[in-house]
Design an enzyme around this catalytic site. Structure first.
Site, PDB file in Angstrom:
ATOM      1  N   TYR A  49       0.829  -1.227   0.000  1.00  0.00           N
ATOM      2  CA  TYR A  49       0.000   0.000   0.000  1.00  0.00           C
ATOM      3  C   TYR A  49       0.861   1.274   0.000  1.00  0.00           C
ATOM      4  N   VAL A 100       4.505 -11.496  -0.377  1.00  0.00           N
ATOM      5  CA  VAL A 100       3.883 -12.258   0.711  1.00  0.00           C
ATOM      6  C   VAL A 100       2.548 -11.641   1.134  1.00  0.00           C
ATOM      7  N   ARG A 101       2.407 -10.340   0.928  1.00  0.00           N
ATOM      8  CA  ARG A 101       1.148  -9.674   1.294  1.00  0.00           C
ATOM      9  C   ARG A 101      -0.021 -10.234   0.481  1.00  0.00           C
ATOM     10  N   ARG A 155       2.701  -5.959   8.513  1.00  0.00           N
ATOM     11  CA  ARG A 155       2.393  -4.717   9.207  1.00  0.00           C
ATOM     12  C   ARG A 155       1.059  -4.695   9.961  1.00  0.00           C
ATOM     13  N   THR A 167       6.736   2.980  13.475  1.00  0.00           N
ATOM     14  CA  THR A 167       5.329   3.285  13.748  1.00  0.00           C
ATOM     15  C   THR A 167       5.198   4.142  15.000  1.00  0.00           C
ATOM     16  N   SER A 191       1.305  -4.788  20.563  1.00  0.00           N
ATOM     17  CA  SER A 191       0.997  -6.017  19.804  1.00  0.00           C
ATOM     18  C   SER A 191       2.354  -6.598  19.419  1.00  0.00           C
ATOM     19  N   TYR A 234       3.230  -7.236  16.535  1.00  0.00           N
ATOM     20  CA  TYR A 234       3.669  -6.445  15.375  1.00  0.00           C
ATOM     21  C   TYR A 234       4.364  -5.163  15.840  1.00  0.00           C
ATOM     22  N   HIS A 235       3.662  -4.374  16.673  1.00  0.00           N
ATOM     23  CA  HIS A 235       4.246  -3.093  17.089  1.00  0.00           C
ATOM     24  C   HIS A 235       5.586  -3.326  17.809  1.00  0.00           C
ATOM     25  N   LYS A 262       8.639  -3.570  15.633  1.00  0.00           N
ATOM     26  CA  LYS A 262       9.183  -2.270  15.219  1.00  0.00           C
ATOM     27  C   LYS A 262      10.131  -1.702  16.280  1.00  0.00           C
ATOM     28  N   VAL A 267      -2.227   5.460   8.147  1.00  0.00           N
ATOM     29  CA  VAL A 267      -2.354   6.087   6.821  1.00  0.00           C
ATOM     30  C   VAL A 267      -3.793   5.922   6.322  1.00  0.00           C
ATOM     31  N   THR A 312     -17.527   0.657  13.058  1.00  0.00           N
ATOM     32  CA  THR A 312     -17.117  -0.230  14.150  1.00  0.00           C
ATOM     33  C   THR A 312     -16.136   0.463  15.093  1.00  0.00           C
TER      34      THR A 312
HETATM   35  P1  NAD Z   1       1.663  -3.714   3.033  1.00  0.00           P
HETATM   36  O1  NAD Z   1       1.469  -5.011   3.730  1.00  0.00           O
HETATM   37  O2  NAD Z   1       0.614  -3.230   2.103  1.00  0.00           O
HETATM   38  O3  NAD Z   1       3.053  -3.761   2.233  1.00  0.00           O
HETATM   39  C1  NAD Z   1       4.203  -4.384   2.727  1.00  0.00           C
HETATM   40  C2  NAD Z   1       4.918  -5.042   1.545  1.00  0.00           C
HETATM   41  O4  NAD Z   1       6.111  -5.662   2.012  1.00  0.00           O
HETATM   42  C3  NAD Z   1       4.076  -6.141   0.890  1.00  0.00           C
HETATM   43  O5  NAD Z   1       4.000  -5.944  -0.505  1.00  0.00           O
HETATM   44  C4  NAD Z   1       4.807  -7.429   1.257  1.00  0.00           C
HETATM   45  O6  NAD Z   1       4.683  -8.423   0.261  1.00  0.00           O
HETATM   46  C5  NAD Z   1       6.245  -6.942   1.443  1.00  0.00           C
HETATM   47  N1  NAD Z   1       7.054  -7.782   2.357  1.00  0.00           N
HETATM   48  C6  NAD Z   1       6.754  -8.175   3.615  1.00  0.00           C
HETATM   49  N2  NAD Z   1       7.737  -8.939   4.122  1.00  0.00           N
HETATM   50  C7  NAD Z   1       8.701  -9.021   3.166  1.00  0.00           C
HETATM   51  C8  NAD Z   1       9.967  -9.686   3.091  1.00  0.00           C
HETATM   52  N3  NAD Z   1      10.425 -10.418   4.112  1.00  0.00           N
HETATM   53  N4  NAD Z   1      10.701  -9.569   1.955  1.00  0.00           N
HETATM   54  C9  NAD Z   1      10.236  -8.834   0.912  1.00  0.00           C
HETATM   55  N5  NAD Z   1       9.051  -8.198   0.924  1.00  0.00           N
HETATM   56  C10 NAD Z   1       8.290  -8.282   2.041  1.00  0.00           C
HETATM   57  O7  NAD Z   1       1.945  -2.636   4.177  1.00  0.00           O
HETATM   58  P2  NAD Z   1       1.849  -1.028   4.105  1.00  0.00           P
HETATM   59  O8  NAD Z   1       0.552  -0.618   4.667  1.00  0.00           O
HETATM   60  O9  NAD Z   1       2.266  -0.538   2.777  1.00  0.00           O
HETATM   61  O10 NAD Z   1       2.963  -0.656   5.165  1.00  0.00           O
HETATM   62  C11 NAD Z   1       4.318  -0.491   4.747  1.00  0.00           C
HETATM   63  C12 NAD Z   1       5.196  -0.154   5.937  1.00  0.00           C
HETATM   64  O11 NAD Z   1       4.737   1.042   6.555  1.00  0.00           O
HETATM   65  C13 NAD Z   1       5.186  -1.237   7.011  1.00  0.00           C
HETATM   66  O12 NAD Z   1       6.484  -1.380   7.525  1.00  0.00           O
HETATM   67  C14 NAD Z   1       4.255  -0.677   8.057  1.00  0.00           C
HETATM   68  O13 NAD Z   1       4.600  -1.144   9.318  1.00  0.00           O
HETATM   69  C15 NAD Z   1       4.470   0.817   7.924  1.00  0.00           C
HETATM   70  N6  NAD Z   1       3.276   1.572   8.330  1.00  0.00           N
HETATM   71  C16 NAD Z   1       2.074   1.410   7.686  1.00  0.00           C
HETATM   72  C17 NAD Z   1       0.967   2.141   8.102  1.00  0.00           C
HETATM   73  C18 NAD Z   1      -0.393   2.008   7.465  1.00  0.00           C
HETATM   74  O14 NAD Z   1      -1.351   2.622   7.963  1.00  0.00           O
HETATM   75  N7  NAD Z   1      -0.551   1.268   6.388  1.00  0.00           N
HETATM   76  C19 NAD Z   1       1.098   3.037   9.175  1.00  0.00           C
HETATM   77  C20 NAD Z   1       2.336   3.169   9.810  1.00  0.00           C
HETATM   78  C21 NAD Z   1       3.423   2.435   9.381  1.00  0.00           C
HETATM   79  N1  USQ Z   2     -10.116   0.853  15.601  1.00  0.00           N
HETATM   80  C1  USQ Z   2     -11.474   0.921  15.827  1.00  0.00           C
HETATM   81  N2  USQ Z   2     -12.308   0.400  14.878  1.00  0.00           N
HETATM   82  C2  USQ Z   2     -11.857  -0.169  13.725  1.00  0.00           C
HETATM   83  C3  USQ Z   2     -10.476  -0.213  13.494  1.00  0.00           C
HETATM   84  C4  USQ Z   2      -9.633   0.299  14.457  1.00  0.00           C
HETATM   85  O1  USQ Z   2     -11.929   1.425  16.855  1.00  0.00           O
HETATM   86  O2  USQ Z   2     -12.689  -0.634  12.931  1.00  0.00           O
HETATM   87  C5  USQ Z   2      -9.178   1.424  16.592  1.00  0.00           C
HETATM   88  C6  USQ Z   2      -8.167   0.429  17.151  1.00  0.00           C
HETATM   89  O3  USQ Z   2      -8.674  -0.249  18.287  1.00  0.00           O
HETATM   90  C7  USQ Z   2      -6.988   1.318  17.455  1.00  0.00           C
HETATM   91  C8  USQ Z   2      -7.083   2.428  16.421  1.00  0.00           C
HETATM   92  O4  USQ Z   2      -8.414   2.399  15.916  1.00  0.00           O
HETATM   93  O5  USQ Z   2      -7.127   1.902  18.707  1.00  0.00           O
HETATM   94  C9  USQ Z   2      -6.117   2.265  15.253  1.00  0.00           C
HETATM   95  O6  USQ Z   2      -6.269   0.953  14.738  1.00  0.00           O
HETATM   96  P1  USQ Z   2      -5.851   0.600  13.215  1.00  0.00           P
HETATM   97  O7  USQ Z   2      -6.252  -0.803  12.959  1.00  0.00           O
HETATM   98  O8  USQ Z   2      -6.332   1.658  12.305  1.00  0.00           O
HETATM   99  O9  USQ Z   2      -4.265   0.775  13.292  1.00  0.00           O
HETATM  100  P2  USQ Z   2      -3.130  -0.078  13.994  1.00  0.00           P
HETATM  101  O10 USQ Z   2      -3.570  -1.410  14.403  1.00  0.00           O
HETATM  102  O11 USQ Z   2      -2.508   0.781  15.054  1.00  0.00           O
HETATM  103  O12 USQ Z   2      -2.106  -0.292  12.809  1.00  0.00           O
HETATM  104  C10 USQ Z   2      -1.983   0.592  11.675  1.00  0.00           C
HETATM  105  C11 USQ Z   2      -1.141  -0.121  10.636  1.00  0.00           C
HETATM  106  C12 USQ Z   2       0.257  -0.359  11.208  1.00  0.00           C
HETATM  107  C13 USQ Z   2       0.842   0.963  11.692  1.00  0.00           C
HETATM  108  C14 USQ Z   2      -0.087   1.657  12.683  1.00  0.00           C
HETATM  109  C15 USQ Z   2       0.360   3.066  13.005  1.00  0.00           C
HETATM  110  O13 USQ Z   2      -1.742  -1.355  10.256  1.00  0.00           O
HETATM  111  O14 USQ Z   2       1.091  -0.925  10.199  1.00  0.00           O
HETATM  112  O15 USQ Z   2       2.071   0.724  12.310  1.00  0.00           O
HETATM  113  O16 USQ Z   2      -1.389   1.804  12.069  1.00  0.00           O
HETATM  114  S1  USQ Z   2       0.054   3.519  14.688  1.00  0.00           S
HETATM  115  O17 USQ Z   2      -1.356   3.265  14.987  1.00  0.00           O
HETATM  116  O18 USQ Z   2       0.402   4.885  14.832  1.00  0.00           O
HETATM  117  O19 USQ Z   2       0.896   2.637  15.492  1.00  0.00           O
END
Ligand code: NAD
Ligand code: USQ
Length: 404
Positions: free
Chosen positions: A22, A45-46, A111, A155, A190, A192-193, A196, A222, A264
């Site tokens: 994304y 892998v996504r 992520r 993050t 989590s 995941y978090h 990071k 985002v 939700t």
């Molecule tokens: P995404 O899952 O859409 O994209 C991640 C991409 O990385 C995928 O295409 C996946 O195939 C690839 N990938 C994963 N593991 C891999 C590996 N071992 N080798 C090669 N490729 C690999 O995620 P996104 O939403 O685009 O997020 C990208 C980054 O930004 C992540 O690190 C995420 O933690 C961070 N981030 C995202 C958000 C959000 O709201 N989407 C917010 C904050 C931080």
């Molecule tokens: N939430 C709701 N309803 C929903 C979805 C989420 O109330 O339908 C709440 C969650 O409980 C949480 C907040 O909204 O308190 C954010 O949740 P989210 O699912 O939008 O985001 P999060 O799980 O924190 O993860 C996303 C991305 C991750 C990135 C992170 C940034 O998937 O990759 O690291 O946002 S941050 O939140 O700043 O850590």
């Protein structure tokens, strides 16, 4: 010392790891459009997670090969492609030596917080994939491209929700009469978090020990889908996740409003986070690349533009939906996460602004366009995927082989 690096007329070579995802897809196109030489590295892998869990992007997405062919046909620009897993060091070494990056933007991780909390195997996968992948990138830079600048996606969730202001990476503390500037305390919520946090520690250590130059972008949640580049052709369209595992708050609410599903809100809805438009994600990454960290410097930027509580987001989407004739309801869903639902939140985010970020703040027009976009694709929505299905407390060692 690499002579070609001193030639500023040569475009910078940027490796985008996770460039099929994304944030990564939007960023790779943006950088290519701006004249950088870009290579995408992705294991795809996504797309496999979607197949395994029975999920799909709201928007149909072309294969990475067709995406890149389309980009070339439209703009004449080539983006190189390396398909492989960065946890495989031999693959990563070959990729580094073939492409010779000046900067690496690392988006390539698992992520989703809920994904990492499905079961033991997903928790282990997330930390192995993310921590070892990043370690490999650090070793590749040390071994093959010492001057290469690492721009790593972190993050805001690394900090948790402390009852004091959140600083950008470091906090100055006076304790028993002595003062020091220390890494800001981390309280991730989590597996995941937490991955990071582990990454940040490994990067900080290698900056000190080996002189690596790195920027950790602690990004907020985002939202949005369109950028200038992904809007150029339907084959360039970005993914948009709305399901309970990969969908994030505001994107989910817009899709829910479009299909008449109540919004939700988990628990009390006071959960406050930093948010940013995907058009600002690409801008921030470009700013970080154009203004690299110094050798040995571990720089941390908080990458978001505005803070909202979940209740505030629901209210904004309800209002915007009403204007489009949608009857938007909200429900409180029992919170399956372990997190504070009412808390203080005030996070600094000035460093990217100082570098020149011009934020796209959340506006009525963006909400309109995101809602209209969701309405356009609403027939693709599988409403069974909307409710959250992963519980932080019920995580067990048994593999969840059937999607919940
Ligand atoms: P995404 O899952 O859409 O994209 C991640 C991409 O990385 C995928 O295409 C996946 O195939 C690839 N990938 C994963 N593991 C891999 C590996 N071992 N080798 C090669 N490729 C690999 O995620 P996104 O939403 O685009 O997020 C990208 C980054 O930004 C992540 O690190 C995420 O933690 C961070 N981030 C995202 C958000 C959000 O709201 N989407 C917010 C904050 C931080
Ligand atoms: N939430 C709701 N309803 C929903 C979805 C989420 O109330 O339908 C709440 C969650 O409980 C949480 C907040 O909204 O308190 C954010 O949740 P989210 O699912 O939008 O985001 P999060 O799980 O924190 O993860 C996303 C991305 C991750 C990135 C992170 C940034 O998937 O990759 O690291 O946002 S941050 O939140 O700043 O850590």
């Amino acid at each position: 010392f690499d002579e070609s690096r001193s030639d500023s007329s040569k475009p910078q070579r940027v490796m985008v790891i996770g460039g099929d995802g994304y944030c990564g897809w939007a960023t790779a196109l943006h950088l290519s459009n701006k004249g950088y030489e870009v290579a995408i590295v992705d294991s795809l892998v996504r797309r496999l997670f979607d197949h395994q869990l029975g999920l799909d992007s709201l928007t149909p997405i072309s294969s990475i090969h067709n995406r890149l062919r389309c980009w070339k046909a439209i703009t004449g620009k080539t983006i190189e492609l390396y398909i492989g897993d960065i946890c495989d060091f031999e693959f990563l070494s070959e990729t580094f030596n073939s492409f010779e990056p000046d900067a690496v933007v690392h988006f390539g991780e698992q992520r989703s917080a809920p994904y990492s909390m499905i079961d033991r195997s997903r928790a282990v996968f997330t930390q192995k994939n993310n921590v070892i992948g990043t370690l490999n990138v650090l070793f590749a830079i040390k071994e093959f491209r010492e001057e290469c600048h690492l721009v790593k996606l972190g993050t805001m969730g690394e900090y948790g929700t402390p009852n004091i202001d959140i600083e950008e990476g470091y906090i100055t503390i006076t304790h028993n009469g002595r003062t020091d500037t220390l890494p800001y305390p981390k309280q991730a919520s989590s597996f995941y978090h937490l991955s990071k946090v582990h990454d940040s520690n490994n990067i900080a250590f290698t900056c000190k020990a080996w002189g690596i130059r790195a920027t950790d972008l602690n990004q907020g949640v985002v939202y949005g889908v369109k950028t200038d580049e992904t809007s150029m052709h339907e084959q360039l369209c970005n993914r948009l996740d709305y399901d309970g595992v990969f969908g994030t708050a505001l994107n989910r609410f817009c899709v829910q409003a479009a299909v008449g599903h109540p919004l939700t809100v988990y628990g009390k809805g006071g959960q406050t986070r930093g948010y940013l438009d995907i058009r600002d994600t690409v801008q921030c990454v470009e700013l970080a690349i154009a203004n690299p960290a110094k050798p040995g410097e571990f720089r941390v930027f908080n990458q978001f533009t505005e803070q909202f509580s979940v209740n505030e987001l629901a209210a904004l989407v309800t209002k915007a939906g009403k204007k489009l004739g949608l009857d938007v309801q909200t429900i409180s869903v029992p919170n399956s996460r372990v997190e504070a639902e009412e808390h203080y939140y005030n996070a600094k985010h000035t460093k990217l602004i100082e570098l020149g970020l011009k934020p796209h703040l959340l506006s009525d027009s963006l909400l309109d366009s995101l809602l209209n976009f969701a309405i356009e694709f609403k027939d693709h929505v599988d409403t069974k995927q909307i409710m959250p299905s992963v519980s932080w407390k019920k995580i067990g060692v048994k593999p969840q082989t059937v999607p919940a």
